[in-house]
Design a protein around this motif. Structure first.
Motif, PDB file in Angstrom:
ATOM      1  N   PRO A   4       0.809  -1.222   0.000  1.00  0.00           N
ATOM      2  CA  PRO A   4       0.000   0.000   0.000  1.00  0.00           C
ATOM      3  C   PRO A   4       0.839   1.268   0.000  1.00  0.00           C
ATOM      4  O   PRO A   4       0.433   2.280  -0.584  1.00  0.00           O
ATOM      5  CB  PRO A   4      -0.853  -0.120   1.261  1.00  0.00           C
ATOM      6  CG  PRO A   4      -0.195  -1.156   2.104  1.00  0.00           C
ATOM      7  CD  PRO A   4       0.532  -2.074   1.174  1.00  0.00           C
ATOM      8  N   GLU A   5       2.015   1.240   0.664  1.00  0.00           N
ATOM      9  CA  GLU A   5       2.873   2.438   0.639  1.00  0.00           C
ATOM     10  C   GLU A   5       3.292   2.774  -0.788  1.00  0.00           C
ATOM     11  O   GLU A   5       3.329   3.944  -1.182  1.00  0.00           O
ATOM     12  CB  GLU A   5       4.114   2.229   1.521  1.00  0.00           C
ATOM     13  CG  GLU A   5       3.849   2.414   3.009  1.00  0.00           C
ATOM     14  CD  GLU A   5       3.107   1.276   3.645  1.00  0.00           C
ATOM     15  OE1 GLU A   5       2.500   1.472   4.724  1.00  0.00           O
ATOM     16  OE2 GLU A   5       3.114   0.153   3.076  1.00  0.00           O
ATOM     17  N   ALA A  31      -8.401  14.522  -1.567  1.00  0.00           N
ATOM     18  CA  ALA A  31      -7.157  13.848  -1.942  1.00  0.00           C
ATOM     19  C   ALA A  31      -6.517  14.595  -3.107  1.00  0.00           C
ATOM     20  O   ALA A  31      -7.207  15.011  -4.052  1.00  0.00           O
ATOM     21  CB  ALA A  31      -7.441  12.411  -2.341  1.00  0.00           C
ATOM     22  N   ASP A  50       0.612   9.916  -5.206  1.00  0.00           N
ATOM     23  CA  ASP A  50       1.131  11.229  -4.825  1.00  0.00           C
ATOM     24  C   ASP A  50       2.077  11.770  -5.890  1.00  0.00           C
ATOM     25  O   ASP A  50       2.015  12.955  -6.261  1.00  0.00           O
ATOM     26  CB  ASP A  50       1.853  11.148  -3.484  1.00  0.00           C
ATOM     27  CG  ASP A  50       0.902  11.041  -2.300  1.00  0.00           C
ATOM     28  OD1 ASP A  50      -0.313  11.222  -2.516  1.00  0.00           O
ATOM     29  OD2 ASP A  50       1.373  10.760  -1.188  1.00  0.00           O
ATOM     30  N   ALA A  82       0.415   4.387  -2.610  1.00  0.00           N
ATOM     31  CA  ALA A  82       0.245   5.765  -2.153  1.00  0.00           C
ATOM     32  C   ALA A  82       1.309   6.676  -2.750  1.00  0.00           C
ATOM     33  O   ALA A  82       1.016   7.810  -3.164  1.00  0.00           O
ATOM     34  CB  ALA A  82       0.302   5.809  -0.623  1.00  0.00           C
ATOM     35  N   THR A  89      -8.358   1.396  -1.361  1.00  0.00           N
ATOM     36  CA  THR A  89      -8.364   2.652  -2.105  1.00  0.00           C
ATOM     37  C   THR A  89      -9.638   3.396  -1.738  1.00  0.00           C
ATOM     38  O   THR A  89     -10.751   2.926  -2.013  1.00  0.00           O
ATOM     39  CB  THR A  89      -8.310   2.406  -3.625  1.00  0.00           C
ATOM     40  OG1 THR A  89      -9.207   1.349  -3.977  1.00  0.00           O
ATOM     41  CG2 THR A  89      -6.895   2.044  -4.057  1.00  0.00           C
ATOM     42  N   ARG A 139      -7.367   8.101  -2.314  1.00  0.00           N
ATOM     43  CA  ARG A 139      -6.285   7.925  -1.352  1.00  0.00           C
ATOM     44  C   ARG A 139      -6.121   6.431  -1.066  1.00  0.00           C
ATOM     45  O   ARG A 139      -7.039   5.638  -1.299  1.00  0.00           O
ATOM     46  CB  ARG A 139      -6.589   8.637  -0.027  1.00  0.00           C
ATOM     47  CG  ARG A 139      -6.358  10.132  -0.015  1.00  0.00           C
ATOM     48  CD  ARG A 139      -6.425  10.656   1.420  1.00  0.00           C
ATOM     49  NE  ARG A 139      -6.047  12.061   1.500  1.00  0.00           N
ATOM     50  CZ  ARG A 139      -6.917  13.067   1.520  1.00  0.00           C
ATOM     51  NH1 ARG A 139      -8.216  12.813   1.460  1.00  0.00           N
ATOM     52  NH2 ARG A 139      -6.498  14.318   1.607  1.00  0.00           N
ATOM     53  N   VAL A 140      -4.967   6.055  -0.519  1.00  0.00           N
ATOM     54  CA  VAL A 140      -4.729   4.684  -0.084  1.00  0.00           C
ATOM     55  C   VAL A 140      -4.679   4.673   1.439  1.00  0.00           C
ATOM     56  O   VAL A 140      -3.921   5.433   2.055  1.00  0.00           O
ATOM     57  CB  VAL A 140      -3.424   4.125  -0.664  1.00  0.00           C
ATOM     58  CG1 VAL A 140      -3.186   2.703  -0.160  1.00  0.00           C
ATOM     59  CG2 VAL A 140      -3.453   4.154  -2.187  1.00  0.00           C
ATOM     60  N   GLU A 141      -5.496   3.820   2.042  1.00  0.00           N
ATOM     61  CA  GLU A 141      -5.506   3.681   3.503  1.00  0.00           C
ATOM     62  C   GLU A 141      -4.268   2.905   3.950  1.00  0.00           C
ATOM     63  O   GLU A 141      -4.031   1.788   3.492  1.00  0.00           O
ATOM     64  CB  GLU A 141      -6.774   2.957   3.951  1.00  0.00           C
ATOM     65  CG  GLU A 141      -6.820   2.646   5.437  1.00  0.00           C
ATOM     66  CD  GLU A 141      -6.696   3.879   6.300  1.00  0.00           C
ATOM     67  OE1 GLU A 141      -5.728   3.949   7.082  1.00  0.00           O
ATOM     68  OE2 GLU A 141      -7.551   4.779   6.171  1.00  0.00           O
ATOM     69  N   LEU A 142      -3.485   3.497   4.847  1.00  0.00           N
ATOM     70  CA  LEU A 142      -2.227   2.894   5.282  1.00  0.00           C
ATOM     71  C   LEU A 142      -2.253   2.416   6.729  1.00  0.00           C
ATOM     72  O   LEU A 142      -1.336   1.703   7.146  1.00  0.00           O
ATOM     73  CB  LEU A 142      -1.071   3.887   5.101  1.00  0.00           C
ATOM     74  CG  LEU A 142      -0.831   4.387   3.678  1.00  0.00           C
ATOM     75  CD1 LEU A 142       0.311   5.398   3.660  1.00  0.00           C
ATOM     76  CD2 LEU A 142      -0.535   3.228   2.737  1.00  0.00           C
TER      77      LEU A 142
END
Length: 329
Positions: free
Chosen positions: A178-179, A303, A186, A182, A280, A268-271
């Motif tokens: 997930p990082e 976002a 970005d 993200a 997502t 956005r991606v939930e981290l």
């Protein structure tokens, strides 16, 4: 009128049954100019992914396409393979002899950088199609942001607006790293790279029947036989009379964009969530101009990454495109 110039394309894969379906389409369709394929750990280990990718391209007669291995694990977490879906060898356990070809000696990030900067210098930007965890792409865009000059857009298979598969909330490719997802979103927002998300909302809709796969598997054409074997493996594994071509749909979206209904939405991606890590988060609230009370009072704001999110697909057209291409002349 002359035929339009083929679209330059690069695939990033974790081959994978459905990645193999996508590779066969990209390797054979005359409307695509497959410049390179990069590999990352995901469905199987990196070494297995590289071996599978070389095998698929050799079967398709495309030994001209460079293949490079990249990240062996996600940015922060251990790799988590999906052999329960894709088989012990990650590609349907079809018992095919391995390719005798060696991969490109460069790291995937270095190959991507070389291909994209070359494309920028020639004024021929490339469509990048990540079909795997986006570890390689995150590293590329942070190490070499100048590579964005050579990108027409990114069309990635991953995420979803409404559903999950690796967990109740998250799709496998994004959940696996997930990082990285993200970072890619970005960086795309910062660098002005258009992004299309071909996620689970459409992923399972493009399907091939067991009968169609059986006909492919009986062909004299090696590409058709491999394609048929891949679909039949899925039919057997899931006890069904049809199977998705999965990642191949994202390649179809490059060839036939009118077959995809998308909407520009902040993503956005939930981290951090215990149950939602890798989700997502697709903002489908109306009125993103700032006039909405919901948006005005949202402590997170909008976002920064606005993505073309696929919400519906012409499944019949995409299945016909894949079948017609892999079946051969």
């Amino acid at each position: 009128m002359p035929d339009p110039k083929p679209i330059p394309i690069v695939l990033d894969v974790d081959t994978g049954v459905d990645d193999a379906c996508a590779l066969l389409l990209a390797a054979r369709h005359p409307g695509l100019d497959l410049r390179a394929v990069t590999c990352v750990a995901g469905n199987a280990s990196l070494d297995q992914v590289v071996a599978n990718t070389l095998l698929v391209l050799e079967t398709a007669g495309r030994t001209d396409v460079p293949v490079a291995g990249g990240a062996r694990r996600p940015l922060l977490e251990p790799s988590r393979e999906a052999r329960h879906v894709h088989g012990d060898d990650g590609m349907g356990d079809l018992g095919l002899p391995p390719s005798t070809r060696a991969p490109d000696p460069r790291h995937a990030v270095e190959l991507l950088h070389a291909v994209l900067t070359g494309a920028a210098d020639r004024g021929e930007p490339v469509t990048l199609v990540p079909l795997a965890p986006m570890t390689n792409i995150a590293l590329l865009l942070r190490m070499y942001p100048d590579a964005a000059r050579g990108l027409a857009r990114i069309v990635f298979m991953g995420g979803a607006a409404l559903v999950g598969n690796a967990t109740a909330a998250a799709e496998f490719n994004v959940w696996h790293d997930p990082e990285a997802a993200a970072v890619v979103l970005d960086a795309a927002a910062e660098l002005g790279i258009p992004v299309t998300m071909y996620g689970l909302d459409v992923f399972y809709d493009v399907r091939v029947t067991r009968a169609e796969a059986t006909a492919l598997a009986a062909s004299a054409d090696p590409v058709a036989r491999l394609a048929g074997g891949l679909v039949l493996f899925q039919c057997e594994r899931f006890g069904a009379d049809d199977a998705t071509v999965g990642d191949a749909g994202a390649v179809c979206a490059v060839l036939l964009p009118d077959g995809l209904r998308t909407q520009e939405l902040p993503v956005r991606v939930e981290l951090a969530g215990s149950w939602t890590r890798g989700q997502t988060v697709v903002d489908q609230r109306a009125d993103r101009s700032g006039g909405s009370l919901d948006h005005a009072h949202d402590p997170h704001g909008l976002a920064p990454a606005v993505v073309d999110v696929a919400l519906a697909v012409d499944a019949q057209a995409y299945a016909a495109l894949w079948l017609g291409t892999v079946a051969g002349p």
